[in-house]
Motif scaffolding. Structure first.
Motif, PDB file in Angstrom:
ATOM      1  N   ALA A 159       2.612  11.060  -2.236  1.00 28.91           N
ATOM      2  CA  ALA A 159       2.528  11.640  -3.753  1.00 28.91           C
ATOM      3  C   ALA A 159       1.234  10.543  -4.171  1.00 28.91           C
ATOM      4  CB  ALA A 159       3.776  11.501  -4.498  1.00 28.91           C
ATOM      5  N   PRO A 160       0.665  10.990  -5.263  1.00 28.49           N
ATOM      6  CA  PRO A 160      -0.235  10.041  -5.661  1.00 28.49           C
ATOM      7  C   PRO A 160       0.375   9.065  -6.764  1.00 28.49           C
ATOM      8  CG  PRO A 160      -0.280  12.329  -6.771  1.00 28.49           C
ATOM      9  CD  PRO A 160       0.504  12.254  -5.575  1.00 28.49           C
ATOM     10  N   PHE A 161      -0.470   8.115  -6.644  1.00 27.06           N
ATOM     11  CA  PHE A 161      -0.178   6.475  -7.531  1.00 27.06           C
ATOM     12  C   PHE A 161      -1.337   6.037  -7.874  1.00 27.06           C
ATOM     13  CE2 PHE A 161       0.610   4.784  -3.266  1.00 27.06           C
ATOM     14  CZ  PHE A 161       0.211   3.638  -3.659  1.00 27.06           C
ATOM     15  N   GLU A 162      -1.221   5.116  -8.798  1.00 27.63           N
ATOM     16  CA  GLU A 162      -2.065   4.158  -9.207  1.00 27.63           C
ATOM     17  C   GLU A 162      -1.759   2.806  -9.470  1.00 27.63           C
ATOM     18  OE1 GLU A 162      -3.390   4.660 -13.924  1.00 27.63           O
ATOM     19  OE2 GLU A 162      -3.539   6.434 -12.416  1.00 27.63           O
ATOM     20  N   GLY A 202       0.944  -1.250   0.071  1.00 32.68           N
ATOM     21  CA  GLY A 202      -0.049  -0.033  -0.007  1.00 32.68           C
ATOM     22  C   GLY A 202       0.761   1.404  -0.179  1.00 32.68           C
ATOM     23  N   ARG A 203       1.975   1.228  -0.427  1.00 28.36           N
ATOM     24  CA  ARG A 203       3.060   2.155  -0.376  1.00 28.36           C
ATOM     25  C   ARG A 203       3.291   2.519  -1.938  1.00 28.36           C
ATOM     26  NH1 ARG A 203       8.064   1.175   3.358  1.00 28.36           N
ATOM     27  NH2 ARG A 203       8.140   3.502   3.246  1.00 28.36           N
ATOM     28  N   ASN A 204       3.976   3.961  -2.178  1.00 27.28           N
ATOM     29  CA  ASN A 204       4.131   4.114  -3.401  1.00 27.28           C
ATOM     30  C   ASN A 204       5.404   3.339  -4.053  1.00 27.28           C
ATOM     31  OD1 ASN A 204       4.908   5.760  -5.621  1.00 27.28           O
ATOM     32  ND2 ASN A 204       4.193   7.600  -4.856  1.00 27.28           N
ATOM     33  N   ASP A 257      -0.616  -7.962 -11.815  1.00 27.83           N
ATOM     34  CA  ASP A 257      -1.071  -8.921 -10.844  1.00 27.83           C
ATOM     35  C   ASP A 257       0.200  -8.835  -9.884  1.00 27.83           C
ATOM     36  OD1 ASP A 257      -1.741 -11.260  -9.249  1.00 27.83           O
ATOM     37  OD2 ASP A 257      -1.109 -12.773 -11.100  1.00 27.83           O
ATOM     38  N   LEU A 258      -0.420  -8.416  -8.587  1.00 30.82           N
ATOM     39  CA  LEU A 258       0.655  -8.624  -7.324  1.00 30.82           C
ATOM     40  C   LEU A 258       1.247  -9.680  -7.031  1.00 30.82           C
ATOM     41  CD1 LEU A 258      -1.225  -5.956  -5.185  1.00 30.82           C
ATOM     42  CD2 LEU A 258       0.415  -5.520  -6.767  1.00 30.82           C
ATOM     43  N   GLY A 259       0.822 -10.785  -7.596  1.00 31.32           N
ATOM     44  CA  GLY A 259       1.505 -12.056  -7.415  1.00 31.32           C
ATOM     45  C   GLY A 259       2.370 -12.711  -8.375  1.00 31.32           C
TER      46      GLY A 259
END
Length: 516
Positions: free
Chosen positions: A252-255, A161-163, A261-263
């Motif tokens: 700072a904003p990010f998306e 959940g971090r930039n 896929d985080l896996g």
């Protein structure tokens, strides 16, 4: 500020791009240098000059007029073998053998799996340090660092959940700004820098030794320095991340695009089998190499009473054997290799990257051969050394060292590629700085080159992977420009340059051996 007005980072980027694009390809530079050098020998043919030899005795040189028939015959007789394939006792062949071995390990998937395993098994607070360390050590296999570790770093931070740009910046700094450091001896970088430094020195009668007369081994002459650098830069990079990068990017904003896929960078079952097999391969490699060191490559005393250490003289081949064994064990267990032909394909794939080096070395080595044979190279060195002596810099070796670092770091902004820059700068500065002050030995000058060549990689658009890294970062921040990326990476570059240069100066001032 108007949206049309460029930021400082964008202005600097555009300036570097304009200058860099006006500089010809290094191959073209050497193609141009050759006729220019030939013409210079025509104009200066017969000119004599005198320099100080390695032992302090005067040495007299004469520039040969290369237009004479005997010298033209020398050019054609030596163009293919002596001045290319066999240049410097086979520098090119040694580079190719190392690349074959790295190709087996890299294309088996071993390096990528090791990076994934390490990256997913570390507590969050140690992530910056780990990414730095993995990035620096991944230089043994460039693609794995740039194409696996940097995207993986983004995913790791996104999953927390971090930039993601924080992790990617740390990994990029390690891979690129720490490019010349490593814990593994005898890497391709060691071979390219070391063996060519030997050629540059010996071509002008400079002893390839340390300041106290110890013989240098090209592949390991920097090992203590680069191993220490690995640890120092890893902690330095982690500090820069905490001190400068995290405060700038944490909020700072990010998306995170839905297609990511985080896996996808988790270690799969096939890779887990490969890593287990690589563990057995490690034992086999240790047994084979240990047997060679204790057996036929063990130390002995020659007829003159000198102790000979064959295993150190052949350390490049031993390290190459290690990578091949590890790559084969991992590749077959993971399914990436199913037959011997797959191992051959891995070697061939790696050798495909050698095409440019073959072209570059043909022109650069022939140019260097012309300089050496004609005496023009010694004359250029003589003029440069005389200028530095006239400035009184022979009494300040530390200033010579720092000056060379800053010169190379600046040139690195406009000319990409370690090999091409070393071919341009090494033949001039290795002998020149030695003639100015004999404490400036080939190992010290080449170590300074390694520091400077790496530190500014991350702030130049001329770096090969620059566009690739920007594309990776834009997945999380689509509006990101190169100027923005430069401002993120600038603290790493500046701090690395200062700390790494200070470390080299400390090794020099306190007389700490750079290698063995």
């Amino acid at each position: 500020m108007s949206q049309d007005q460029p930021t400082r980072g964008q202005s600097f980027t555009r300036f570097v791009e304009r200058v860099g694009h006006k500089i010809p390809d290094p191959v073209i530079i050497f193609m141009s240098f050759y006729p220019m050098a030939f013409l210079a020998t025509v104009l200066l043919g017969g000119h004599t000059f005198e320099t100080m030899g390695a032992g302090g005795e005067p040495v007299r040189y004469q520039i040969l007029p290369m237009y004479q028939s005997e010298h033209v015959r020398w050019i054609f007789d030596n163009a293919l073998l002596q001045n290319w394939l066999a240049f410097g006792n086979g520098v090119l062949a040694v580079i190719m053998v190392v690349m074959l071995a790295i190709g087996v390990a890299e294309n088996s998937g071993l390096f990528g799996a090791l990076i994934k395993r390490a990256g997913t098994k570390i507590p969050q607070k140690w992530l910056p340090l780990l990414l730095m360390f993995l990035g620096i050590t991944s230089s043994v296999a460039t693609d794995a660092g740039y194409l696996v570790l940097i995207p993986l770093a983004g995913l790791l931070y996104a999953g927390l959940g971090r930039n993601p740009l924080i992790g990617m910046a740390a990994a990029f700094a390690g891979v690129s700004a720490g490019f010349s450091a490593n814990l593994i001896p005898g890497t391709p970088i060691d071979v390219i820098i070391g063996m060519n430094a030997q050629v540059f020195a010996e071509s002008q009668g400079i002893p390839f030794t340390t300041a106290d007369g110890a013989i240098l081994r090209p592949a390991t002459m920097h090992y203590w320095f680069i191993a220490t650098s690995t640890i120092v830069l890893a902690f330095t990079g982690a500090w820069v991340t905490k001190r400068f990068v995290e405060p700038k990017l944490e909020h700072a904003p990010f998306e995170v695009p839905p297609e990511i896929d985080l896996g996808q960078f988790e270690v799969g079952e096939a890779e887990q089998r490969g890593l287990k097999a690589a563990g057995w391969g490690l034992l086999v490699a240790a047994a084979v190499i240990g047997g060679l060191i204790l057996g036929p490559l063990g130390p002995y005393t020659d007829e003159s009473g000198q102790e000979v250490l064959p295993f150190l003289n052949n350390i490049i081949l031993l390290i190459s054997l290690f990578f091949i064994i590890e790559g084969v064990f991992f590749g077959y267990a993971s399914g990436n290799f199913r037959r011997v032909a797959d191992v051959v394909k891995a070697m061939v794939k790696q050798m495909n990257t050698m095409g440019y080096i073959l072209v570059l070395t043909f022109f650069s080595y022939n140019f260097l051969g012309l300089l050496r044979y004609s005496g023009l190279g010694s004359y250029i060195t003589y003029l440069g050394a005389e200028a530095l002596v006239a400035m009184g810099l022979q009494q300040f070796p530390v200033l010579l060292l720092i000056g060379f670092v800053l010169t190379t770091a600046t040139i690195n902004l406009f000319i990409g590629g370690l090999t091409s820059k070393w071919m341009l700068l090494g033949p001039i500065f290795v002998p020149m700085l030695y003639f100015v002050n004999q404490e400036m030995t080939p190992d010290l000058v080449s170590a300074a080159f390694r520091v400077a060549d790496s530190a500014t990689n991350i702030i130049t658009p001329m770096m090969t992977y620059c566009g690739v890294i920007l594309a990776f970062m834009r997945k999380y921040r689509p509006e990101l420009g190169f100027g923005d990326m430069l401002l993120i990476m600038l603290p790493y570059s500046m701090v690395f340059l200062v700390v790494w240069t200070a470390l080299l100066v400390a090794f020099f001032v306190f007389g700490i051996p750079l290698g063995f």
